[in-house]
Design a protein around this motif. Sequence first.
Motif, PDB file in Angstrom:
ATOM      1  N   ASN A  83       0.806  -1.216   0.000  1.00 20.90           N
ATOM      2  CA  ASN A  83       0.000   0.000   0.000  1.00 20.90           C
ATOM      3  C   ASN A  83       0.845   1.275   0.000  1.00 20.90           C
ATOM      4  OD1 ASN A  83      -2.533  -1.395   0.195  1.00 20.90           O
ATOM      5  ND2 ASN A  83      -2.056  -1.814   2.336  1.00 20.90           N
ATOM      6  N   LEU A  84       2.180   1.121  -0.013  1.00 17.88           N
ATOM      7  CA  LEU A  84       3.066   2.284  -0.027  1.00 17.88           C
ATOM      8  C   LEU A  84       3.180   2.837  -1.436  1.00 17.88           C
ATOM      9  CD1 LEU A  84       5.038   4.012   1.706  1.00 17.88           C
ATOM     10  CD2 LEU A  84       6.863   2.468   0.929  1.00 17.88           C
ATOM     11  N   ASP A  85       2.873   4.107  -1.616  1.00 14.74           N
ATOM     12  CA  ASP A  85       2.906   4.745  -2.925  1.00 14.74           C
ATOM     13  C   ASP A  85       4.311   5.230  -3.253  1.00 14.74           C
ATOM     14  OD1 ASP A  85       1.891   5.654  -5.333  1.00 14.74           O
ATOM     15  OD2 ASP A  85       0.157   6.623  -4.389  1.00 14.74           O
ATOM     16  N   ASP A  86       4.521   5.666  -4.494  1.00 13.92           N
ATOM     17  CA  ASP A  86       5.836   6.119  -4.938  1.00 13.92           C
ATOM     18  C   ASP A  86       6.310   7.350  -4.179  1.00 13.92           C
ATOM     19  OD1 ASP A  86       5.920   4.062  -6.758  1.00 13.92           O
ATOM     20  OD2 ASP A  86       5.256   5.285  -8.461  1.00 13.92           O
ATOM     21  N   ASP A  87       5.367   8.156  -3.675  1.00 14.22           N
ATOM     22  CA  ASP A  87       5.742   9.357  -2.924  1.00 14.22           C
ATOM     23  C   ASP A  87       5.832   9.092  -1.418  1.00 14.22           C
ATOM     24  OD1 ASP A  87       3.100   9.046  -2.253  1.00 14.22           O
ATOM     25  OD2 ASP A  87       2.478  11.069  -2.808  1.00 14.22           O
ATOM     26  N   TYR A  88       5.868   7.826  -1.031  1.00 10.05           N
ATOM     27  CA  TYR A  88       6.010   7.370   0.353  1.00 10.05           C
ATOM     28  C   TYR A  88       4.741   7.563   1.188  1.00 10.05           C
ATOM     29  CZ  TYR A  88      10.933   7.628  -0.998  1.00 10.05           C
ATOM     30  OH  TYR A  88      12.135   7.482  -1.665  1.00 10.05           O
ATOM     31  N   SER A  89       3.650   7.885   0.559  1.00  7.94           N
ATOM     32  CA  SER A  89       2.381   7.987   1.279  1.00  7.94           C
ATOM     33  C   SER A  89       1.647   6.650   1.201  1.00  7.94           C
ATOM     34  CB  SER A  89       1.512   9.099   0.687  1.00  7.94           C
ATOM     35  OG  SER A  89       1.148   8.787  -0.647  1.00  7.94           O
ATOM     36  N   CYS A  90       0.604   6.514   2.018  1.00  7.40           N
ATOM     37  CA  CYS A  90      -0.190   5.277   2.038  1.00  7.40           C
ATOM     38  C   CYS A  90      -1.381   5.423   1.109  1.00  7.40           C
ATOM     39  CB  CYS A  90      -0.656   4.996   3.463  1.00  7.40           C
ATOM     40  SG  CYS A  90      -1.742   3.564   3.594  1.00  7.40           S
ATOM     41  N   ARG A  91      -1.541   4.488   0.202  1.00  4.80           N
ATOM     42  CA  ARG A  91      -2.631   4.564  -0.770  1.00  4.80           C
ATOM     43  C   ARG A  91      -4.006   4.431  -0.125  1.00  4.80           C
ATOM     44  NH1 ARG A  91       0.922   0.885  -3.620  1.00  4.80           N
ATOM     45  NH2 ARG A  91       1.941   1.926  -5.387  1.00  4.80           N
ATOM     46  N   ILE A  92      -4.068   3.775   1.024  1.00  4.26           N
ATOM     47  CA  ILE A  92      -5.375   3.511   1.643  1.00  4.26           C
ATOM     48  C   ILE A  92      -5.494   4.156   3.013  1.00  4.26           C
ATOM     49  CG2 ILE A  92      -5.621   1.335   0.364  1.00  4.26           C
ATOM     50  CD1 ILE A  92      -4.983  -0.106   3.053  1.00  4.26           C
ATOM     51  N   HIS A  93      -4.722   5.196   3.256  1.00  3.09           N
ATOM     52  CA  HIS A  93      -4.652   5.780   4.594  1.00  3.09           C
ATOM     53  C   HIS A  93      -6.015   6.077   5.211  1.00  3.09           C
ATOM     54  CE1 HIS A  93      -3.803   8.752   7.778  1.00  3.09           C
ATOM     55  NE2 HIS A  93      -2.732   8.014   7.973  1.00  3.09           N
ATOM     56  N   PRO A  94      -6.968   6.703   4.483  1.00  4.64           N
ATOM     57  CA  PRO A  94      -8.268   7.001   5.103  1.00  4.64           C
ATOM     58  C   PRO A  94      -9.096   5.758   5.412  1.00  4.64           C
ATOM     59  CG  PRO A  94      -7.902   8.337   3.125  1.00  4.64           C
ATOM     60  CD  PRO A  94      -6.882   7.242   3.115  1.00  4.64           C
ATOM     61  N   GLU A  95      -8.708   4.611   4.837  1.00  2.00           N
ATOM     62  CA  GLU A  95      -9.497   3.386   4.981  1.00  2.00           C
ATOM     63  C   GLU A  95      -8.758   2.296   5.744  1.00  2.00           C
ATOM     64  OE1 GLU A  95     -10.230   2.277   0.974  1.00  2.00           O
ATOM     65  OE2 GLU A  95     -10.978   4.248   0.399  1.00  2.00           O
ATOM     66  N   LEU A  96      -7.681   2.636   6.420  1.00  3.17           N
ATOM     67  CA  LEU A  96      -6.847   1.615   7.040  1.00  3.17           C
ATOM     68  C   LEU A  96      -7.622   0.685   7.958  1.00  3.17           C
ATOM     69  CD1 LEU A  96      -3.601   3.663   7.804  1.00  3.17           C
ATOM     70  CD2 LEU A  96      -3.744   1.602   6.392  1.00  3.17           C
ATOM     71  N   ARG A  97      -8.437   1.231   8.840  1.00  2.00           N
ATOM     72  CA  ARG A  97      -9.190   0.388   9.772  1.00  2.00           C
ATOM     73  C   ARG A  97     -10.209  -0.472   9.035  1.00  2.00           C
ATOM     74  NH1 ARG A  97      -9.524   1.156  15.525  1.00  2.00           N
ATOM     75  NH2 ARG A  97      -7.606   2.182  16.146  1.00  2.00           N
ATOM     76  N   ASP A  98     -10.876   0.082   8.061  1.00  2.00           N
ATOM     77  CA  ASP A  98     -11.877  -0.670   7.304  1.00  2.00           C
ATOM     78  C   ASP A  98     -11.241  -1.770   6.463  1.00  2.00           C
ATOM     79  OD1 ASP A  98     -13.858   0.963   8.324  1.00  2.00           O
ATOM     80  OD2 ASP A  98     -13.829   2.334   6.615  1.00  2.00           O
ATOM     81  N   ARG A  99      -9.975  -1.593   6.085  1.00  5.97           N
ATOM     82  CA  ARG A  99      -9.299  -2.561   5.222  1.00  5.97           C
ATOM     83  C   ARG A  99      -8.453  -3.559   6.015  1.00  5.97           C
ATOM     84  NH1 ARG A  99      -8.827   0.002  -0.026  1.00  5.97           N
ATOM     85  NH2 ARG A  99      -7.461  -1.716  -0.681  1.00  5.97           N
ATOM     86  N   GLY A 100      -8.567  -3.541   7.347  1.00  2.00           N
ATOM     87  CA  GLY A 100      -7.880  -4.533   8.165  1.00  2.00           C
ATOM     88  C   GLY A 100      -6.503  -4.137   8.651  1.00  2.00           C
ATOM     89  N   PHE A 101      -6.200  -2.830   8.666  1.00  4.44           N
ATOM     90  CA  PHE A 101      -4.883  -2.381   9.103  1.00  4.44           C
ATOM     91  C   PHE A 101      -4.984  -1.478  10.332  1.00  4.44           C
ATOM     92  CE2 PHE A 101      -4.332  -3.621   4.724  1.00  4.44           C
ATOM     93  CZ  PHE A 101      -3.129  -4.301   4.742  1.00  4.44           C
ATOM     94  N   LYS A 102      -5.694  -1.952  11.312  1.00  8.57           N
ATOM     95  CA  LYS A 102      -5.830  -1.211  12.563  1.00  8.57           C
ATOM     96  C   LYS A 102      -4.470  -0.925  13.199  1.00  8.57           C
ATOM     97  CE  LYS A 102      -7.880  -1.853  17.167  1.00  8.57           C
ATOM     98  NZ  LYS A 102      -8.689  -2.793  18.004  1.00  8.57           N
ATOM     99  N   GLY A 103      -3.549  -1.872  13.078  1.00 10.07           N
ATOM    100  CA  GLY A 103      -2.230  -1.704  13.670  1.00 10.07           C
ATOM    101  C   GLY A 103      -1.489  -0.492  13.149  1.00 10.07           C
ATOM    102  N   CYS A 104      -1.711  -0.149  11.880  1.00 10.84           N
ATOM    103  CA  CYS A 104      -1.055   1.023  11.303  1.00 10.84           C
ATOM    104  C   CYS A 104      -1.566   2.311  11.941  1.00 10.84           C
ATOM    105  CB  CYS A 104      -1.299   1.073   9.791  1.00 10.84           C
ATOM    106  SG  CYS A 104      -0.549  -0.296   8.880  1.00 10.84           S
ATOM    107  N   THR A 105      -2.834   2.326  12.322  1.00 12.14           N
ATOM    108  CA  THR A 105      -3.408   3.534  12.914  1.00 12.14           C
ATOM    109  C   THR A 105      -3.004   3.698  14.381  1.00 12.14           C
ATOM    110  OG1 THR A 105      -5.485   2.498  13.665  1.00 12.14           O
ATOM    111  CG2 THR A 105      -5.399   3.270  11.387  1.00 12.14           C
ATOM    112  N   VAL A 106      -2.537   2.631  14.991  1.00 14.05           N
ATOM    113  CA  VAL A 106      -2.109   2.679  16.386  1.00 14.05           C
ATOM    114  C   VAL A 106      -0.643   3.084  16.493  1.00 14.05           C
ATOM    115  CG1 VAL A 106      -1.702   1.277  18.447  1.00 14.05           C
ATOM    116  CG2 VAL A 106      -3.823   1.006  17.148  1.00 14.05           C
TER     117      VAL A 106
END
Length: 280
Positions: free
Chosen positions: A46-69
């Motif tokens: 999910n890491l984009d070329d500019d080092y941002s997260c492609r799914i950042h606003p949806e992390l919890r909904d997409r199963g990446f709760k750990g990233c938000t913590v």
Amino acid sequence: MRIPQDTRPELRADCSRCVGLCCVALAFARSADFAFDKPAGDPCVNLDDDYSCRIHPELRDRGFKGCTVFDCFGAGQQVTQQTFGGASWRDSGDTRAAMFAVFPLMRQVHELLWYVTEALALPAAASLHPALRRIRAEAQSIADAAPETILSTDLELVRAPAARLLRDAARLTREAGPIGAGPKRVPRSRIRPDTDLLGADLRDADLRGAELRGALLIAADLRNADLARAELIGADLRDARLDGADLRDAIYLTQPQVNAANGDARTRLPASLARPSHWR
């Protein structure tokens, strides 16, 4: 009362000044916190070329709760901008290896700096402030050092004396004001370091001055609880209910702990912490 704090921008994660180190250097395992396995050193898909997260606003909904913590306490931008002078792990194999080795150590140093800065804001611990300032200067010198110096430093030589000072600063602060004594006072026998309060019903509890260091508070119900001067270093607040709780003067509360919990618009936090976006 706590001395007003500055925002400590150098100890806050600023992803815009980092090269996605937490998304590459660290490993995670498929679980309730992560949707799939990722070995250390492999870029997250999910890491984009500019080092941002492609799914950042949806992390919890997409199963990446750990990233938000997770929070790096500003270690990411320190490693990127200062230690490696704006370089990227994509530049060369040597840079990649060195950055990935330094990053977790830098996070430990910055976390220590956060706690020491917290202790220096406690008036009741004024007698310890000179020693705390020496620890902070030593930790900052490590954070500002070259990669080789950071990698060769025994962090325990700084962490061990710091831990004693932090514990003493918390004790002085807890004892400086009233201990919980209201109608919802929790018996002292239940409140002790490393106690198991998994799923405990602590609604409306008077936890002023409670020693909750390392307490297991997973899914505990702390709605409307008063945690003034409660020591929370190392406490596990995953999925704890903090609706309406007063944590403004809690001792050693961190952003990852807050991110792991659930709260609402009535939850009162220290000025140094941000309200998580997933809270109601």
